[in-house]
Design a protein around this motif. Structure first.
Motif, short mmCIF file in Angstrom:
data_model
loop_
_atom_site.label_atom_id
_atom_site.label_comp_id
_atom_site.label_asym_id
_atom_site.label_seq_id
_atom_site.Cartn_x
_atom_site.Cartn_y
_atom_site.Cartn_z
N ILE A 103 0.82 -1.22 0.00
CA ILE A 103 0.00 0.00 0.00
C ILE A 103 0.85 1.27 0.00
CG2 ILE A 103 -1.94 -1.14 1.10
CD1 ILE A 103 -1.18 0.47 3.67
N ARG A 104 2.16 1.15 0.11
CA ARG A 104 3.00 2.35 0.15
C ARG A 104 2.87 3.24 -1.09
NH1 ARG A 104 8.26 -0.70 2.32
NH2 ARG A 104 7.46 -2.01 0.66
N PRO A 105 2.77 2.69 -2.32
CA PRO A 105 2.56 3.58 -3.48
C PRO A 105 1.28 4.39 -3.37
CG PRO A 105 3.31 1.44 -4.22
CD PRO A 105 3.02 1.30 -2.75
N LEU A 106 0.21 3.79 -2.85
CA LEU A 106 -1.06 4.51 -2.66
C LEU A 106 -0.87 5.64 -1.65
CD1 LEU A 106 -4.12 4.84 -3.16
CD2 LEU A 106 -4.47 3.22 -1.27
N LEU A 107 -0.19 5.37 -0.56
CA LEU A 107 0.02 6.40 0.46
C LEU A 107 0.90 7.54 -0.06
CD1 LEU A 107 0.39 4.24 3.69
CD2 LEU A 107 -1.65 5.29 2.71
N GLU A 108 1.90 7.21 -0.87
CA GLU A 108 2.73 8.25 -1.50
C GLU A 108 1.87 9.14 -2.41
OE1 GLU A 108 5.85 6.18 -3.58
OE2 GLU A 108 6.61 5.29 -1.71
N ALA A 109 0.98 8.51 -3.15
CA ALA A 109 0.09 9.26 -4.05
C ALA A 109 -0.88 10.14 -3.26
CB ALA A 109 -0.67 8.30 -4.95
N VAL A 110 -1.37 9.64 -2.13
CA VAL A 110 -2.25 10.44 -1.27
C VAL A 110 -1.51 11.69 -0.79
CG1 VAL A 110 -3.42 10.48 0.98
CG2 VAL A 110 -3.72 8.53 -0.55
N ARG A 111 -0.25 11.53 -0.37
CA ARG A 111 0.56 12.68 0.07
C ARG A 111 0.77 13.66 -1.08
NH1 ARG A 111 4.55 9.04 1.75
NH2 ARG A 111 3.71 7.98 3.56
N MET A 112 1.10 13.13 -2.27
CA MET A 112 1.33 14.00 -3.44
C MET A 112 0.07 14.77 -3.80
SD MET A 112 3.83 12.17 -6.22
CE MET A 112 2.90 10.69 -6.42
N ALA A 113 -1.07 14.08 -3.81
CA ALA A 113 -2.33 14.72 -4.18
C ALA A 113 -2.70 15.81 -3.19
CB ALA A 113 -3.45 13.69 -4.28
N ALA A 114 -2.38 15.61 -1.91
CA ALA A 114 -2.66 16.64 -0.90
C ALA A 114 -1.83 17.89 -1.17
CB ALA A 114 -2.37 16.10 0.49
N ASP A 115 -0.61 17.71 -1.67
CA ASP A 115 0.25 18.84 -2.00
C ASP A 115 -0.17 19.54 -3.29
OD1 ASP A 115 1.74 18.30 0.26
OD2 ASP A 115 3.30 17.21 -0.82
N SER A 145 -10.46 10.54 -8.24
CA SER A 145 -11.82 10.23 -8.66
C SER A 145 -12.79 10.78 -7.63
CB SER A 145 -11.99 8.71 -8.80
OG SER A 145 -13.31 8.39 -9.13
N ASN A 146 -13.63 11.72 -8.05
CA ASN A 146 -14.58 12.38 -7.14
C ASN A 146 -13.89 12.96 -5.91
OD1 ASN A 146 -16.81 11.74 -8.78
ND2 ASN A 146 -16.93 9.71 -7.88
N GLY A 147 -12.74 13.57 -6.14
CA GLY A 147 -12.00 14.21 -5.05
C GLY A 147 -11.23 13.25 -4.15
N LYS A 148 -11.24 11.95 -4.47
CA LYS A 148 -10.54 10.95 -3.66
C LYS A 148 -9.44 10.32 -4.49
CE LYS A 148 -14.60 10.01 -0.98
NZ LYS A 148 -15.95 9.76 -1.30
N VAL A 149 -8.43 9.81 -3.81
CA VAL A 149 -7.34 9.11 -4.48
C VAL A 149 -7.65 7.62 -4.44
CG1 VAL A 149 -4.87 8.64 -4.47
CG2 VAL A 149 -5.69 10.90 -3.82
N VAL A 150 -7.74 6.99 -5.62
CA VAL A 150 -8.05 5.57 -5.71
C VAL A 150 -7.03 4.87 -6.60
CG1 VAL A 150 -10.54 5.86 -5.31
CG2 VAL A 150 -9.66 5.87 -7.63
N GLN A 151 -6.83 3.60 -6.32
CA GLN A 151 -5.92 2.79 -7.13
C GLN A 151 -6.68 1.61 -7.70
OE1 GLN A 151 -2.45 1.34 -5.05
NE2 GLN A 151 -1.61 0.37 -6.88
#
Length: 180
Positions: A103-115, A145-151
């Motif tokens: 799940i680390r790639p998803l969490l990295e993407a969540v951090r990036m999207a927040a920035d 997708s709809n304001g959320k980060v999904v994989q």
């Protein structure tokens, strides 16, 4: 719950071309594990291309733990008569492959999207390619997708002759969670 970073919502869509384990078909279900947590889908009877469309949610405290999927198939329910008028029933099942993902790639993407606030729907935040260290059957994209980060991912089953599973992951932050 104080150690929780957030929740991982796993949408288990479907199985594709699963192995035959019972004459012409199988009765498959999926067991999802992360650390000591264990969740499972319902059994889909006599189907090698089952559609579960189920959401399972894991509490994530350690993002370094992989999420493990065990594919099992229902064999039968056995009744044992121990005493007059008393029946114990239990189910037998067997393994039909496994897979796991990080799940680390998803969490990295969540951090990036927040920035990168204000990303449009469909924006690809990260791509993960299949390799020998993961179970990906094809490229996995992490999108907004709809304001959320999904994989979205298709995983190839291991330790079995054939089969894939289609999943979608979504990170759900918890208000009191510690920093990712």
């Amino acid at each position: 719950m104080d150690d929780t970073l957030g929740l991982l919502r796993i949408h288990i869509s479907r199985g594709i071309n699963l192995a035959v384990r019972d004459v012409r078909s199988s009765d498959p279900y999926v067991v999802v594990r992360m650390g000591k947590q264990k969740l499972k889908t319902r059994v889909v009877r006599k189907n090698l291309n089952p559609e579960w469309n189920e959401n399972l949610t894991l509490c994530v405290a350690d993002p370094d733990l992989p999420v493990k999927l065990d594919f099992r198939f229902f064999v039968m329910t056995v009744s044992i008569h121990c005493r007059p008028c008393m029946t114990d029933r239990f189910s037998l099942d067997a393994k039909m492959g496994d897979a796991e993902f990080d799940i680390r790639p998803l969490l990295e993407a969540v951090r990036m999207a927040a920035d990168l606030q204000g990303l449009e729907d469909g924006t690809v935040v990260k791509r993960i390619l299949p390799n020998r260290q993961n179970c990906l059957a094809e490229e996995s994209c992490i999108i907004v997708s709809n304001g959320k980060v999904v994989q979205h991912m298709f995983l190839r089953l291991r330790n079995v002759e054939c089969g894939e599973i289609q999943l979608q992951l979504q990170w759900v932050p918890v208000n009191h969670s510690r920093e990712l």
